[in-house]
Motif scaffolding. Sequence first.
Motif, PDB file in Angstrom:
ATOM      1  N   SER A   5     -75.857 -22.148  52.659  1.00  0.00           N
ATOM      2  CA  SER A   5     -76.152 -23.653  52.764  1.00  0.00           C
ATOM      3  C   SER A   5     -77.300 -23.743  51.737  1.00  0.00           C
ATOM      4  O   SER A   5     -78.154 -23.008  51.657  1.00  0.00           O
ATOM      5  CB  SER A   5     -76.562 -23.520  54.041  1.00  0.00           C
ATOM      6  N   ILE A   6     -77.170 -24.911  51.100  1.00  0.00           N
ATOM      7  CA  ILE A   6     -78.319 -25.416  50.003  1.00  0.00           C
ATOM      8  C   ILE A   6     -78.523 -26.847  50.352  1.00  0.00           C
ATOM      9  O   ILE A   6     -77.963 -27.776  50.489  1.00  0.00           O
ATOM     10  CB  ILE A   6     -77.650 -25.339  48.929  1.00  0.00           C
ATOM     11  N   ALA A   7     -79.986 -26.777  50.553  1.00  0.00           N
ATOM     12  CA  ALA A   7     -80.846 -28.296  50.462  1.00  0.00           C
ATOM     13  C   ALA A   7     -80.961 -28.744  49.026  1.00  0.00           C
ATOM     14  O   ALA A   7     -81.574 -28.193  48.478  1.00  0.00           O
ATOM     15  CB  ALA A   7     -82.014 -28.214  51.493  1.00  0.00           C
ATOM     16  N   LEU A   8     -80.309 -29.899  48.896  1.00  0.00           N
ATOM     17  CA  LEU A   8     -80.674 -30.610  47.682  1.00  0.00           C
ATOM     18  C   LEU A   8     -81.716 -31.624  47.682  1.00  0.00           C
ATOM     19  O   LEU A   8     -81.556 -32.417  48.643  1.00  0.00           O
ATOM     20  CB  LEU A   8     -79.051 -31.152  47.051  1.00  0.00           C
ATOM     21  N   ILE A   9     -82.650 -31.463  47.070  1.00  0.00           N
ATOM     22  CA  ILE A   9     -83.595 -32.547  46.848  1.00  0.00           C
ATOM     23  C   ILE A   9     -83.658 -32.916  45.388  1.00  0.00           C
ATOM     24  O   ILE A   9     -84.395 -32.418  44.547  1.00  0.00           O
ATOM     25  CB  ILE A   9     -84.992 -31.803  47.325  1.00  0.00           C
ATOM     26  N   PRO A  10     -82.908 -33.722  44.797  1.00  0.00           N
ATOM     27  CA  PRO A  10     -82.889 -34.302  43.415  1.00  0.00           C
ATOM     28  C   PRO A  10     -84.535 -34.729  42.967  1.00  0.00           C
ATOM     29  O   PRO A  10     -84.694 -34.701  41.788  1.00  0.00           O
ATOM     30  CB  PRO A  10     -81.882 -35.535  43.203  1.00  0.00           C
ATOM     31  N   GLY A  11     -85.091 -35.533  43.873  1.00  0.00           N
ATOM     32  CA  GLY A  11     -86.553 -35.974  43.625  1.00  0.00           C
ATOM     33  C   GLY A  11     -86.508 -37.184  42.872  1.00  0.00           C
ATOM     34  O   GLY A  11     -85.776 -38.070  43.007  1.00  0.00           O
ATOM     35  N   ASP A  12     -87.301 -37.082  41.780  1.00  0.00           N
ATOM     36  CA  ASP A  12     -87.626 -38.405  41.199  1.00  0.00           C
ATOM     37  C   ASP A  12     -86.746 -38.351  39.541  1.00  0.00           C
ATOM     38  O   ASP A  12     -86.652 -37.142  39.095  1.00  0.00           O
ATOM     39  CB  ASP A  12     -88.843 -38.764  40.951  1.00  0.00           C
ATOM     40  N   GLY A  13     -86.527 -39.507  38.955  1.00  0.00           N
ATOM     41  CA  GLY A  13     -86.406 -39.386  37.574  1.00  0.00           C
ATOM     42  C   GLY A  13     -85.077 -38.606  37.128  1.00  0.00           C
ATOM     43  O   GLY A  13     -84.144 -38.808  37.784  1.00  0.00           O
ATOM     44  N   ILE A  14     -85.357 -38.031  36.274  1.00  0.00           N
ATOM     45  CA  ILE A  14     -84.275 -37.232  35.657  1.00  0.00           C
ATOM     46  C   ILE A  14     -83.727 -35.827  36.538  1.00  0.00           C
ATOM     47  O   ILE A  14     -82.795 -35.364  36.520  1.00  0.00           O
ATOM     48  CB  ILE A  14     -84.448 -36.556  34.085  1.00  0.00           C
ATOM     49  N   GLY A  15     -84.587 -35.700  37.688  1.00  0.00           N
ATOM     50  CA  GLY A  15     -84.124 -34.858  38.646  1.00  0.00           C
ATOM     51  C   GLY A  15     -82.823 -34.920  39.192  1.00  0.00           C
ATOM     52  O   GLY A  15     -81.911 -34.115  39.304  1.00  0.00           O
ATOM     53  N   VAL A  16     -82.818 -36.316  39.363  1.00  0.00           N
ATOM     54  CA  VAL A  16     -81.389 -36.641  40.145  1.00  0.00           C
ATOM     55  C   VAL A  16     -80.303 -36.277  39.066  1.00  0.00           C
ATOM     56  O   VAL A  16     -79.208 -36.008  39.293  1.00  0.00           O
ATOM     57  CB  VAL A  16     -81.468 -38.148  40.507  1.00  0.00           C
ATOM     58  N   ASP A  17     -80.560 -36.587  37.785  1.00  0.00           N
ATOM     59  CA  ASP A  17     -79.368 -36.413  36.613  1.00  0.00           C
ATOM     60  C   ASP A  17     -79.268 -35.017  36.332  1.00  0.00           C
ATOM     61  O   ASP A  17     -77.871 -34.798  36.519  1.00  0.00           O
ATOM     62  CB  ASP A  17     -80.016 -37.125  35.236  1.00  0.00           C
ATOM     63  N   GLY A  74     -84.950 -30.871  42.022  1.00  0.00           N
ATOM     64  CA  GLY A  74     -85.003 -31.569  40.846  1.00  0.00           C
ATOM     65  C   GLY A  74     -86.244 -31.578  40.110  1.00  0.00           C
ATOM     66  O   GLY A  74     -86.815 -30.693  39.596  1.00  0.00           O
ATOM     67  N   ALA A  75     -86.810 -32.777  40.272  1.00  0.00           N
ATOM     68  CA  ALA A  75     -88.304 -32.724  39.682  1.00  0.00           C
ATOM     69  C   ALA A  75     -89.184 -33.891  40.729  1.00  0.00           C
ATOM     70  O   ALA A  75     -88.243 -35.130  40.962  1.00  0.00           O
ATOM     71  CB  ALA A  75     -88.496 -33.187  38.326  1.00  0.00           C
ATOM     72  N   VAL A  76     -90.423 -33.818  40.742  1.00  0.00           N
ATOM     73  CA  VAL A  76     -90.980 -35.033  41.764  1.00  0.00           C
ATOM     74  C   VAL A  76     -92.026 -35.543  40.426  1.00  0.00           C
ATOM     75  O   VAL A  76     -92.621 -34.744  39.858  1.00  0.00           O
ATOM     76  CB  VAL A  76     -91.736 -34.541  42.911  1.00  0.00           C
ATOM     77  N   GLY A  77     -92.330 -36.803  40.621  1.00  0.00           N
ATOM     78  CA  GLY A  77     -93.501 -37.404  39.877  1.00  0.00           C
ATOM     79  C   GLY A  77     -92.821 -38.862  39.384  1.00  0.00           C
ATOM     80  O   GLY A  77     -91.721 -38.902  38.758  1.00  0.00           O
ATOM     81  N   TYR A  78     -93.850 -39.928  39.610  1.00  0.00           N
ATOM     82  CA  TYR A  78     -93.261 -41.183  39.226  1.00  0.00           C
ATOM     83  C   TYR A  78     -94.640 -41.848  38.830  1.00  0.00           C
ATOM     84  O   TYR A  78     -95.585 -41.899  39.586  1.00  0.00           O
ATOM     85  CB  TYR A  78     -92.418 -41.901  40.077  1.00  0.00           C
ATOM     86  N   PRO A  79     -94.619 -42.973  38.110  1.00  0.00           N
ATOM     87  CA  PRO A  79     -95.853 -43.810  37.739  1.00  0.00           C
ATOM     88  C   PRO A  79     -96.112 -44.522  39.128  1.00  0.00           C
ATOM     89  O   PRO A  79     -95.245 -45.048  39.945  1.00  0.00           O
ATOM     90  CB  PRO A  79     -95.402 -44.513  36.688  1.00  0.00           C
ATOM     91  N   GLY A  80     -97.243 -44.578  39.624  1.00  0.00           N
ATOM     92  CA  GLY A  80     -97.849 -45.315  40.822  1.00  0.00           C
ATOM     93  C   GLY A  80     -98.034 -44.421  41.820  1.00  0.00           C
ATOM     94  O   GLY A  80     -98.692 -44.557  42.824  1.00  0.00           O
ATOM     95  N   VAL A  81     -97.534 -43.101  41.632  1.00  0.00           N
ATOM     96  CA  VAL A  81     -97.949 -42.017  42.551  1.00  0.00           C
ATOM     97  C   VAL A  81     -98.747 -40.975  42.209  1.00  0.00           C
ATOM     98  O   VAL A  81     -98.174 -40.500  41.099  1.00  0.00           O
ATOM     99  CB  VAL A  81     -96.680 -41.351  43.260  1.00  0.00           C
ATOM    100  N   PRO A  82     -99.859 -40.749  42.217  1.00  0.00           N
ATOM    101  CA  PRO A  82    -100.887 -39.691  41.671  1.00  0.00           C
ATOM    102  C   PRO A  82    -100.176 -38.446  41.725  1.00  0.00           C
ATOM    103  O   PRO A  82     -99.338 -38.024  43.075  1.00  0.00           O
ATOM    104  CB  PRO A  82    -102.220 -39.539  42.639  1.00  0.00           C
TER     105      PRO A  82
END
Length: 359
Positions: A5-17, A74-82
């Motif tokens: 069983s795998i928990a998928l957390i694509p996150g932000d930006g290209i993480g989803v891609d 995937g990756a986390v981080g996006y403009p507007g969130v420190p």
Amino acid sequence: MRNYSIALIPGDGIGVDVIREGKKVLDTACEIDGGISIQYEQFDWSCEYYLKHGKMMPDNGLEILKNFDSIYLGAVGYPGVPDHVSLWGLLLPIRRQFQQYINIRPVKLLRGIKSPLANRGVEDLDFIVIRENNEGEYSSIGGRMYEGTNMDMAIQNSVFTRHGVERVLRYAFNLANQQGKRKRLTAATKSNGINHTMPFWDEYVQKINKEFPDVKTDIIHIDALCAFFVTKPDVFDVVVASNLFGDILTDLGAAIIGGLGIAPSANINPEKKFPSMFEPVHGSAPDIAGKGIANPTAAIWCASMMLEHFGENKLAKAIMEALQDVLEEGRIVTPDLGGNATTEEFGEQVCRRLRENYG
């Protein structure tokens, strides 16, 4: 049937891609093997989630994740969130509460990728960095005083425990002893400038080394070690470092094998009491998100590392062979590698090659 069983957390930006393509490769591996079944559950925990809810994940997020076999991030981080909000709200709690105290980052030049180091090939760049992942310089002990005044100050304390240091060192020594090509371990230090924690670290390197008399051990200052990563990377086998030093060294390691977009990482709980987490080193790159040009190599490599963690070594190796075949062929690769393929086309080509090779 072997079930995971795998928990998928694509996150932000290209993480989803890129996680989409990594999952596609995992599904293809299961299809061709026939003896593996993977159940996924996807979570939308991300900076977008934070902007809606004021938190990176729900209050019971860790409770939700703890029963999965693995986490694929995937990756986390996006403009507007420190960055410190996104990091301390999702990634670090997972690493710490699930005792993912081993961070594994291979420094391996894949076939088909050219290193920025002159005259260095795949035989020269092939070692592993083990980073302590739970304490060290990233311990959240300290604080601020007198903010907004001329006495403004900040204190950040490093925490090195015998328990934490011994377990990461013993893991690294075991790896060098059992899997190392040269049975050589290199430990990063800075004991000439940091006069409490680094001599403590060095002391335990020497202590654990006695348990592994066949492993040649070097203790090298971090500044010199960074230089040696560039000038003589072929001498390394297993490198072990504290949290901050390991973070710096592995970004440099990623650079010499083609860039951050190539490099994978694994956050491991060796005892498997909790799920381990696999994530590309690269960030969320919001400027190219959704454009179909992100390179999914790191995410696919992470999928291979995940299977290896499960003990599915044959499939893990098959994924890496297929990935390198596609890279070496060079016809269907993303723009950062000189091609014009989309993220999806690259992932599909790896799946096709995996089917061809495995058949």
